[in-house]
Each structure stands twice: as structure tokens, then as C-alpha cells.
Design a protein around this motif. Structure first.
Motif, PDB file in Angstrom:
ATOM      1  N   LYS A   9     -22.820   5.148 -17.831  1.00  0.00           N
ATOM      2  CA  LYS A   9     -22.197   4.201 -16.906  1.00  0.00           C
ATOM      3  C   LYS A   9     -20.692   4.424 -16.944  1.00  0.00           C
ATOM      4  O   LYS A   9     -20.137   4.754 -17.985  1.00  0.00           O
ATOM      5  N   VAL A  10     -20.044   4.251 -15.796  1.00  0.00           N
ATOM      6  CA  VAL A  10     -18.594   4.308 -15.711  1.00  0.00           C
ATOM      7  C   VAL A  10     -18.109   2.884 -15.488  1.00  0.00           C
ATOM      8  O   VAL A  10     -18.489   2.242 -14.512  1.00  0.00           O
ATOM      9  N   LEU A  11     -17.305   2.387 -16.426  1.00  0.00           N
ATOM     10  CA  LEU A  11     -16.775   1.031 -16.346  1.00  0.00           C
ATOM     11  C   LEU A  11     -15.338   1.070 -15.832  1.00  0.00           C
ATOM     12  O   LEU A  11     -14.762   2.142 -15.657  1.00  0.00           O
ATOM     13  N   ALA A  12     -14.751  -0.083 -15.607  1.00  0.00           N
ATOM     14  CA  ALA A  12     -13.362  -0.172 -15.149  1.00  0.00           C
ATOM     15  C   ALA A  12     -12.415   0.286 -16.254  1.00  0.00           C
ATOM     16  O   ALA A  12     -12.805   0.441 -17.405  1.00  0.00           O
ATOM     17  N   ASN A  13     -11.189   0.488 -15.893  1.00  0.00           N
ATOM     18  CA  ASN A  13     -10.120   0.815 -16.836  1.00  0.00           C
ATOM     19  C   ASN A  13     -10.382   2.087 -17.626  1.00  0.00           C
ATOM     20  O   ASN A  13     -10.144   2.155 -18.824  1.00  0.00           O
ATOM     21  N   ASN A  14     -10.915   3.126 -16.944  1.00  0.00           N
ATOM     22  CA  ASN A  14     -11.134   4.426 -17.579  1.00  0.00           C
ATOM     23  C   ASN A  14     -11.995   4.336 -18.827  1.00  0.00           C
ATOM     24  O   ASN A  14     -11.708   4.965 -19.842  1.00  0.00           O
ATOM     25  N   THR A  15     -13.045   3.545 -18.757  1.00  0.00           N
ATOM     26  CA  THR A  15     -13.961   3.370 -19.871  1.00  0.00           C
ATOM     27  C   THR A  15     -15.347   3.830 -19.438  1.00  0.00           C
ATOM     28  O   THR A  15     -15.768   3.576 -18.316  1.00  0.00           O
ATOM     29  N   ILE A  16     -16.051   4.515 -20.336  1.00  0.00           N
ATOM     30  CA  ILE A  16     -17.399   4.987 -20.032  1.00  0.00           C
ATOM     31  C   ILE A  16     -18.368   4.524 -21.113  1.00  0.00           C
ATOM     32  O   ILE A  16     -17.966   4.177 -22.212  1.00  0.00           O
ATOM     33  N   VAL A  17     -19.656   4.529 -20.752  1.00  0.00           N
ATOM     34  CA  VAL A  17     -20.721   4.254 -21.705  1.00  0.00           C
ATOM     35  C   VAL A  17     -21.450   5.574 -21.928  1.00  0.00           C
ATOM     36  O   VAL A  17     -21.835   6.245 -20.968  1.00  0.00           O
ATOM     37  N   ILE A  18     -21.616   5.938 -23.189  1.00  0.00           N
ATOM     38  CA  ILE A  18     -22.312   7.167 -23.572  1.00  0.00           C
ATOM     39  C   ILE A  18     -23.696   6.772 -24.082  1.00  0.00           C
ATOM     40  O   ILE A  18     -23.832   5.804 -24.833  1.00  0.00           O
ATOM     41  N   ALA A  61     -12.834  11.570 -24.318  1.00  0.00           N
ATOM     42  CA  ALA A  61     -13.034  10.130 -24.472  1.00  0.00           C
ATOM     43  C   ALA A  61     -13.148   9.801 -25.950  1.00  0.00           C
ATOM     44  O   ALA A  61     -13.855  10.489 -26.690  1.00  0.00           O
ATOM     45  N   GLU A  62     -12.451   8.746 -26.362  1.00  0.00           N
ATOM     46  CA  GLU A  62     -12.510   8.298 -27.751  1.00  0.00           C
ATOM     47  C   GLU A  62     -13.370   7.048 -27.836  1.00  0.00           C
ATOM     48  O   GLU A  62     -13.175   6.087 -27.088  1.00  0.00           O
ATOM     49  N   VAL A  63     -14.322   7.072 -28.758  1.00  0.00           N
ATOM     50  CA  VAL A  63     -15.248   5.954 -28.927  1.00  0.00           C
ATOM     51  C   VAL A  63     -14.495   4.750 -29.494  1.00  0.00           C
ATOM     52  O   VAL A  63     -13.822   4.842 -30.507  1.00  0.00           O
ATOM     53  N   THR A  64     -14.639   3.616 -28.813  1.00  0.00           N
ATOM     54  CA  THR A  64     -13.981   2.389 -29.250  1.00  0.00           C
ATOM     55  C   THR A  64     -14.963   1.360 -29.797  1.00  0.00           C
ATOM     56  O   THR A  64     -14.590   0.485 -30.551  1.00  0.00           O
ATOM     57  N   GLU A  65     -16.235   1.474 -29.355  1.00  0.00           N
ATOM     58  CA  GLU A  65     -17.250   0.502 -29.777  1.00  0.00           C
ATOM     59  C   GLU A  65     -18.602   1.215 -29.860  1.00  0.00           C
ATOM     60  O   GLU A  65     -18.934   2.016 -28.994  1.00  0.00           O
ATOM     61  N   VAL A  66     -19.351   0.908 -30.901  1.00  0.00           N
ATOM     62  CA  VAL A  66     -20.655   1.558 -31.082  1.00  0.00           C
ATOM     63  C   VAL A  66     -21.739   0.492 -31.187  1.00  0.00           C
ATOM     64  O   VAL A  66     -21.617  -0.455 -31.963  1.00  0.00           O
ATOM     65  N   ARG A  67     -22.783   0.669 -30.407  1.00  0.00           N
ATOM     66  CA  ARG A  67     -23.965  -0.180 -30.480  1.00  0.00           C
ATOM     67  C   ARG A  67     -25.112   0.680 -31.000  1.00  0.00           C
ATOM     68  O   ARG A  67     -24.954   1.874 -31.213  1.00  0.00           O
ATOM     69  N   GLU A  68     -26.272   0.086 -31.150  1.00  0.00           N
ATOM     70  CA  GLU A  68     -27.416   0.822 -31.705  1.00  0.00           C
ATOM     71  C   GLU A  68     -27.756   2.078 -30.895  1.00  0.00           C
ATOM     72  O   GLU A  68     -27.893   3.160 -31.450  1.00  0.00           O
ATOM     73  N   ARG A  69     -27.864   1.926 -29.549  1.00  0.00           N
ATOM     74  CA  ARG A  69     -28.331   3.048 -28.727  1.00  0.00           C
ATOM     75  C   ARG A  69     -27.306   3.575 -27.726  1.00  0.00           C
ATOM     76  O   ARG A  69     -27.596   4.493 -26.969  1.00  0.00           O
ATOM     77  N   SER A  71     -22.675   3.905 -26.839  1.00  0.00           N
ATOM     78  CA  SER A  71     -21.290   3.754 -27.292  1.00  0.00           C
ATOM     79  C   SER A  71     -20.392   3.547 -26.087  1.00  0.00           C
ATOM     80  O   SER A  71     -20.703   4.005 -24.988  1.00  0.00           O
ATOM     81  N   ILE A  72     -19.279   2.892 -26.322  1.00  0.00           N
ATOM     82  CA  ILE A  72     -18.266   2.701 -25.290  1.00  0.00           C
ATOM     83  C   ILE A  72     -17.049   3.523 -25.700  1.00  0.00           C
ATOM     84  O   ILE A  72     -16.625   3.486 -26.855  1.00  0.00           O
ATOM     85  N   ALA A  73     -16.519   4.287 -24.734  1.00  0.00           N
ATOM     86  CA  ALA A  73     -15.398   5.180 -25.040  1.00  0.00           C
ATOM     87  C   ALA A  73     -14.343   5.088 -23.948  1.00  0.00           C
ATOM     88  O   ALA A  73     -14.655   4.872 -22.783  1.00  0.00           O
ATOM     89  N   ARG A  74     -13.098   5.268 -24.332  1.00  0.00           N
ATOM     90  CA  ARG A  74     -11.967   5.223 -23.400  1.00  0.00           C
ATOM     91  C   ARG A  74     -11.558   6.646 -23.060  1.00  0.00           C
ATOM     92  O   ARG A  74     -11.338   7.451 -23.943  1.00  0.00           O
TER      93      ARG A  74
END
Length: 150
Positions: A9-18, A61-69, A71-74
Motif C-alpha cells: 500500500k502507498v500511504l500519504a506523506n511518502n510512506t509505504i506498507v511492505i 525506504a526506512e522502516v519506521t514501524e513493524v507489525r507481525e505481518r 511494516s511501515i516505511a518512509r
């Protein structure tokens, strides 16, 4: 072995979900390269044969938050001189500048080509035979691969 995945997923503010998370070994601070999954074909100029494909890195992209399945990266930037800017946004800005300089009907920016409003001159899009795509823009389905820091 480097962790590989895709942009989910591509989120706002140059953030992606991996689509890789804690269960795949992802940790905050990890760095990933984002590139088109199909790559770009390379042809031998002497024989005309295909030599294979190369990956064109769009961004890191640098990972800022990690969930179980997942990650969110900027996004940190792209491999183009335009940074993380959308080429469509740049085109709009150029049109605004030229309109101020030459008046509303003076110059049209289309596909990064310029035409005078009454002339028969072709723009870059027409010369290339179709609409230009912003190949630097990160999209869902783009491949990601961990970058090992030295």
C-alpha cells in the motif's frame, strides 16, 4: 539472506506498507530498495539480442514501524533528479510559472514538452507516441529488497 517483499500500500506523506513484518525478520531502522518488479530489458547493440533485465531502483525506504505481518516505511528519495516529487505535480508547477510569464494562452506544458497554443509544433508526448509515465513513482506491487548497511 536479504529480506524481499512487495509494496502492499502507498500511504500519504511518502510512506509505504511492505508485505513483510516481524515474522519475516523485519526490524525498525532497516533500509529497503524499491524497484519495478519486471525490471528494464537490456539489448545488445551489436547483435540485437536481449541480454536480460536490470532493476531500476525507484527509492529507498526506512522502516519506521513493524507489525507481525507488515511494516511501515518512509521513502527517502528516488534514483531520479526529481526526488520524491510526482512528475505530474512538477508539470503543473511549470505550467503555472509559464502562464505567469507568457499569459494564460501562451504556452502549454504537456508531457514535459512545450507547444505554443496556436502552433503545429509537437510536444514530447506526441513525439514519443503516447502519454508519458512517471516511472519513478512508487506503486503497489513494486518489489522491495533489504539493503545491508556497511
Amino acid at each position: 539472506m536479504a529480506i524481499e517483499g512487495k509494496v502492499a500500500k502507498v500511504l500519504a506523506n511518502n510512506t509505504i506498507v511492505i508485505n513483510r513484518g516481524r515474522d519475516a525478520g523485519v526490524r525498525p531502522g532497516m533500509l529497503f530498495e524499491v524497484f519495478s518488479p519486471e525490471g528494464e530489458e537490456v539489448w545488445d547493440p551489436d547483435t540485437g539480442e536481449t541480454l536480460g533485465t536490470v532493476e531500476d531502483v525507484k527509492a529507498r525506504a526506512e522502516v519506521t514501524e513493524v507489525r507481525e505481518r507488515f511494516s511501515i516505511a518512509r521513502l527517502q528519495g528516488t534514483a531520479t533528479p526529481f526526488g520524491v516529487m510526482d512528475l505530474g505535480e512538477m508539470q503543473e508547477n511549470l505550467q503555472r510559472i509559464f502562464s505567469q510569464m507568457f499569459g494564460e494562452g501562451g504556452v502549454q506544458i504537456r508531457g514535459f514538452g512545450m507547444t505554443s497554443s496556436g502552433g503545429d509544433e509537437e510536444d514530447l508526448e506526441s513525439m514519443l507516441g503516447g502519454p508519458l509515465k512517471d516511472l519513478s513513482k512508487v506503486q503497489v506491487g513494486d518489489a522491495v529488497r533489504e539493503v545491508r548497511r556497511r
